[in-house]
Design an enzyme around this catalytic site. Structure first.
Site, mmCIF file in Angstrom:
data_model
loop_
_atom_site.group_PDB
_atom_site.id
_atom_site.type_symbol
_atom_site.label_atom_id
_atom_site.label_comp_id
_atom_site.label_asym_id
_atom_site.label_seq_id
_atom_site.Cartn_x
_atom_site.Cartn_y
_atom_site.Cartn_z
ATOM 1 N N CYS A 136 -21.977 25.029 44.941
ATOM 2 C CA CYS A 136 -23.222 24.938 44.176
ATOM 3 C C CYS A 136 -22.984 24.790 42.674
ATOM 4 O O CYS A 136 -23.643 23.979 42.010
ATOM 5 C CB CYS A 136 -24.086 26.157 44.468
ATOM 6 S SG CYS A 136 -23.159 27.683 44.650
ATOM 7 N N HIS A 252 -28.169 28.644 39.195
ATOM 8 C CA HIS A 252 -26.898 28.862 38.494
ATOM 9 C C HIS A 252 -26.958 28.113 37.165
ATOM 10 O O HIS A 252 -27.547 27.023 37.070
ATOM 11 C CB HIS A 252 -25.724 28.301 39.297
ATOM 12 C CG HIS A 252 -25.386 29.067 40.539
ATOM 13 N ND1 HIS A 252 -25.967 30.266 40.877
ATOM 14 C CD2 HIS A 252 -24.482 28.790 41.530
ATOM 15 C CE1 HIS A 252 -25.448 30.698 42.031
ATOM 16 N NE2 HIS A 252 -24.553 29.816 42.435
HETATM 17 N N1 LIG Z 1 -26.472 30.526 48.793
HETATM 18 C C1 LIG Z 1 -26.121 29.468 48.068
HETATM 19 O O1 LIG Z 1 -26.584 29.286 46.932
HETATM 20 C C2 LIG Z 1 -25.133 28.468 48.600
HETATM 21 C C3 LIG Z 1 -24.914 27.303 47.872
HETATM 22 C C4 LIG Z 1 -23.991 26.358 48.341
HETATM 23 C C5 LIG Z 1 -23.322 26.592 49.520
HETATM 24 N N2 LIG Z 1 -23.541 27.738 50.201
HETATM 25 C C6 LIG Z 1 -22.791 27.934 51.466
HETATM 26 O O2 LIG Z 1 -23.713 27.708 52.537
HETATM 27 C C7 LIG Z 1 -23.373 28.542 53.640
HETATM 28 C C8 LIG Z 1 -24.595 29.406 53.988
HETATM 29 O O3 LIG Z 1 -24.905 30.199 52.845
HETATM 30 P P1 LIG Z 1 -26.189 31.117 52.733
HETATM 31 O O4 LIG Z 1 -26.238 31.514 51.314
HETATM 32 O O5 LIG Z 1 -27.358 30.457 53.364
HETATM 33 O O6 LIG Z 1 -25.743 32.388 53.613
HETATM 34 P P2 LIG Z 1 -26.622 33.514 54.316
HETATM 35 O O7 LIG Z 1 -27.929 33.679 53.654
HETATM 36 O O8 LIG Z 1 -25.728 34.701 54.426
HETATM 37 O O9 LIG Z 1 -26.864 32.894 55.775
HETATM 38 C C9 LIG Z 1 -25.807 32.658 56.680
HETATM 39 C C10 LIG Z 1 -26.386 32.208 58.008
HETATM 40 O O10 LIG Z 1 -25.310 31.959 58.910
HETATM 41 C C11 LIG Z 1 -25.672 32.529 60.171
HETATM 42 N N3 LIG Z 1 -24.460 32.799 60.955
HETATM 43 C C12 LIG Z 1 -23.459 33.655 60.696
HETATM 44 N N4 LIG Z 1 -22.538 33.611 61.676
HETATM 45 C C13 LIG Z 1 -22.975 32.697 62.572
HETATM 46 C C14 LIG Z 1 -22.477 32.192 63.803
HETATM 47 N N5 LIG Z 1 -21.325 32.626 64.306
HETATM 48 N N6 LIG Z 1 -23.203 31.247 64.456
HETATM 49 C C15 LIG Z 1 -24.373 30.777 63.952
HETATM 50 N N7 LIG Z 1 -24.898 31.237 62.791
HETATM 51 C C16 LIG Z 1 -24.211 32.165 62.114
HETATM 52 C C17 LIG Z 1 -26.425 33.783 59.806
HETATM 53 O O11 LIG Z 1 -27.200 34.227 60.901
HETATM 54 P P3 LIG Z 1 -27.935 35.672 60.887
HETATM 55 O O12 LIG Z 1 -28.906 35.632 59.727
HETATM 56 O O13 LIG Z 1 -28.626 35.732 62.184
HETATM 57 O O14 LIG Z 1 -26.865 36.685 60.684
HETATM 58 C C18 LIG Z 1 -27.297 33.258 58.660
HETATM 59 O O15 LIG Z 1 -28.432 32.616 59.183
HETATM 60 C C19 LIG Z 1 -22.174 29.395 53.193
HETATM 61 O O16 LIG Z 1 -20.984 28.790 53.649
HETATM 62 C C20 LIG Z 1 -22.253 29.336 51.673
HETATM 63 O O17 LIG Z 1 -21.003 29.505 51.050
HETATM 64 C C21 LIG Z 1 -24.441 28.683 49.794
#
Ligand SMILES: NC(=O)c1ccc[n+]([C@@H]2O[C@H](COP(=O)([O-])OP(=O)(O)OC[C@H]3O[C@@H](n4cnc5c(N)ncnc54)[C@H](OP(=O)(O)O)[C@@H]3O)[C@@H](O)[C@H]2O)c1
Length: 342
Positions: A136, A252
């Site tokens: 990001c 950010h």
């Molecule tokens: N947040 C940001 O600003 C951002 C920006 C760029 C990239 N990212 C990347 O995008 C990805 C997601 O980030 P996020 O911020 O959305 O994270 P998050 O809010 O923690 O959500 C993660 C999701 O993954 C699901 N999950 C975990 N283990 C799983 C599995 N084995 N099978 C299927 N689903 C699973 C979780 O399900 P449950 O909710 O049911 O546990 C949750 O829905 C990460 O790799 C992160 O580094 C994030």
């Protein structure tokens, strides 16, 4: 309002899976797809735990993840932790699903395109089946940097980031909100239980994002260095990064100081930044700011000024909604530039 990504009638026919749909990027992706007119029946949402998402007037069921369900889709967005994406992405591609992965798992694989459409969208002409979405902070810094690279060539770049709590996903946002609520009710806002951060974030700044290695560099800093070089196709570029978590919910910010190869002409640069796709040039000397940029699609760039190291030195401050341009929106812009064939 017209979506900030290309979504044709053919895209609307795609069966799309959002894996990790309960998380902050998954929810944003689903909301943007619904706002673009994608039918809920053509969306398959999975996560670790089943639940129902309430998104405006629509509800979307989220199922406990099963590869078999997602394998029936044409396109899958993986909004999952990198350990999950690393295993899942190749499994789905092998079953004929096109995959756009939002995690860091595959970004530095030389065989996998890492794409910010405004910068290196030409890589999508080859119709890849597996595409990585950038970090990001990298995505936000890259939009103005790509303009400067095109006009003057970059020689060295120093990026200092101020990253929002939601960059650590739903647990990060919940931790900040719990600490602020505690402060609001007269408590000390101590570090929330289950916080993903090293210390309390409310009223604080934590000067490293992700784990720090034996040399003192954080994982986020390493990603910024490597991804800027890969996306700008400048493996030789000198990049320094320093990352900090700040008590902001979303958006950010980056302060960037740089040297170019050729002399900078500020009026020409202002015009180019103003004309660039996905960028807004801010003239307010005290802007842009994350609070005002939250929920916006473009990256805002301001405080563009000559540096103190001669006519090749320059500084700017950029702010972007990292859940949009740093994640969900960028992923949809990638999908919108691919042929919508199954
Ligand atoms: N947040 C940001 O600003 C951002 C920006 C760029 C990239 N990212 C990347 O995008 C990805 C997601 O980030 P996020 O911020 O959305 O994270 P998050 O809010 O923690 O959500 C993660 C999701 O993954 C699901 N999950 C975990 N283990 C799983 C599995 N084995 N099978 C299927 N689903 C699973 C979780 O399900 P449950 O909710 O049911 O546990 C949750 O829905 C990460 O790799 C992160 O580094 C994030």
């Amino acid at each position: 309002m017209k979506p900030a990504f290309r979504w044709t009638p053919a895209h609307l026919q795609l069966r799309i899976a959002v894996v990790g749909a309960n998380g902050v990027t998954g929810v944003e992706l689903c909301s943007l797809l619904l706002a673009a007119g994608h039918a809920p029946e053509r969306l398959v949402c999975t996560a670790r735990t089943a639940r129902t998402l309430a998104l405006g007037a629509s509800t979307l069921p989220v199922q406990a993840h099963s590869d078999d369900v997602v394998a029936q889709c044409d396109l899958a967005f993986l909004c999952t932790p990198s350990g999950v994406s690393r295993e899942l992405a190749p499994r789905l591609v092998a079953r004929g699903v096109r995959v756009i992965d939002l995690s860091s798992a595959l970004r530095m694989d030389p065989q996998i395109p890492l794409v910010v459409p405004e910068v290196n969208g030409d890589l999508l002409a080859a119709q890849p089946r597996l595409i990585a979405n950038p970090n990001c902070t990298s995505a936000i810094a890259l939009l103005p940097l790509a303009v400067i690279e095109r006009l003057y060539g970059l020689a060295e770049v120093i990026v200092v980031s101020y990253q929002a709590a939601s960059g650590a996903g739903a647990p990060g946002l919940q931790a900040l909100r719990a600490e602020l609520a505690d402060l609001g009710s007269g408590g000390r806002g101590e570090r929330a239980a289950d916080s993903p951060f090293a210390a309390a974030l409310a009223l604080n700044v934590i000067p490293a994002i992700a784990a720090v290695d034996a040399h003192g560099h954080s994982g986020e800093e390493q990603k910024i260095v490597e991804e800027l070089r890969k996306i700008l196709r400048r493996p030789d570029l000198i990049v320094e990064a320093s990352t900090a978590r700040v008590p902001v919910e979303r958006c950010h910010s980056v302060a960037v100081h740089l040297l170019t190869q050729r002399e900078v002409h500020l009026p020409e640069l202002y015009a180019a930044l103003e004309a660039a796709e996905g960028l807004v040039l801010v003239r307010d000397p005290h802007g842009p700011r994350p609070r005002e940029c939250a929920g916006a699609d473009p990256v805002s760039v301001g405080r563009v000024r000559a540096g103190n190291r001669g006519p090749r030195s320059l500084s700017f401050f950029a702010v972007g909604d990292q859940i949009r341009k740093g994640a969900a929106l960028n992923a949809l812009q990638i999908a919108g530039r691919l042929e919508p064939a199954p």
